[in-house]
Motif scaffolding. Sequence first.
Motif, PDB file in Angstrom:
ATOM      1  N   HIS A   1      41.005  37.685  35.860  1.00 36.19           N
ATOM      2  CA  HIS A   1      39.837  37.460  36.708  1.00 36.19           C
ATOM      3  C   HIS A   1      38.855  36.520  35.995  1.00 36.19           C
ATOM      4  O   HIS A   1      38.414  36.798  34.883  1.00 36.19           O
ATOM      5  CB  HIS A   1      39.184  38.819  36.975  1.00 36.19           C
TER       6      HIS A   1
ATOM      7  N   ASP B   1      35.230  34.702  36.382  1.00 36.06           N
ATOM      8  CA  ASP B   1      33.957  34.715  37.106  1.00 36.06           C
ATOM      9  C   ASP B   1      33.279  33.355  37.011  1.00 36.06           C
ATOM     10  O   ASP B   1      32.883  32.934  35.930  1.00 36.06           O
ATOM     11  CB  ASP B   1      33.027  35.769  36.496  1.00 36.06           C
TER      12      ASP B   1
ATOM     13  N   HIS C   1      36.740  34.276  41.005  1.00 34.33           N
ATOM     14  CA  HIS C   1      35.666  34.905  41.784  1.00 34.33           C
ATOM     15  C   HIS C   1      34.471  33.962  41.765  1.00 34.33           C
ATOM     16  O   HIS C   1      33.805  33.811  40.744  1.00 34.33           O
ATOM     17  CB  HIS C   1      35.340  36.256  41.116  1.00 34.33           C
TER      18      HIS C   1
ATOM     19  N   ASP D   1      35.181  45.413  41.799  1.00 32.50           N
ATOM     20  CA  ASP D   1      34.746  44.661  40.616  1.00 32.50           C
ATOM     21  C   ASP D   1      33.357  45.120  40.194  1.00 32.50           C
ATOM     22  O   ASP D   1      32.403  45.003  40.964  1.00 32.50           O
ATOM     23  CB  ASP D   1      34.731  43.166  40.988  1.00 32.50           C
TER      24      ASP D   1
END
Length: 226
Positions: free
Chosen positions: A33, A35, A66, A175
Amino acid sequence: MTSLINVAPSILAADLNHLGDDLDRVSNAEMIHVDVMDGHFVPNLSFGTPVVAAVKQATRALVDVHMMVTNPDETVDWYIDAGADLISVHYEAAHDLHGIIDHLHERGVLAGVVINPDTPVSVLAGVIEDVDLVLVMSVYPGFGGQHFIEETYGRLRELVKLCDKHDAYPLIQVDGGVSLSNARQLGACGANVLVAGSAVFNAHDPAMIVRELRDLATIGLTGREE
Ligand code: DX5
Ligand code: ZN
């Protein structure tokens, strides 16, 4: 057997001086993931395309981006070009959400939509059939290491009902503040992709935490020990 639960370590909590090593330490994770924060949509600035490209090179896992930015409509292509496999954009930021989702699919990338803790789940009714993933934020986005918001459990259950009603089955990701103490209940409430930053990378054995998060959520999902 393919796991019913996927775990996505968030590199916001990784040691950036040794990012490649930290990615090796979570080689059992299904997703990584990343960010992306622009200092406008959230009060923090984080990673851009060079980091996405570096992650893509260093992992075999799916690269999950994301996007916490005010202008996703104009910038998703940057991240596709950098190697993202899945891109999630905030409902609150997108001007033409359907246009972005179609564009991501045309370019061969999985499409996700994200809702903040104060955005009603019901806003997803018009988009649930078109996305590959829904990300339910369990903290206000911007920073790692925050406390999990307990109302998230009820919101996940509501989302599962909405999915059933629309006969649509996107992945359900959560999340923020995810840890060994809530993974089981998250699985029980319908989350099947757990993002975890500090819980994974602050541990001595990140791979063990990835495995335990997956096992606990699987127990929650199936209602039995594996
Ligand atoms: C928060 C980010 C999260 C963050 C999670 O805005 O979207 O992905 O890295 O960090 P933890 O797991 O430490 O709450
Ligand atoms: Zn995130």
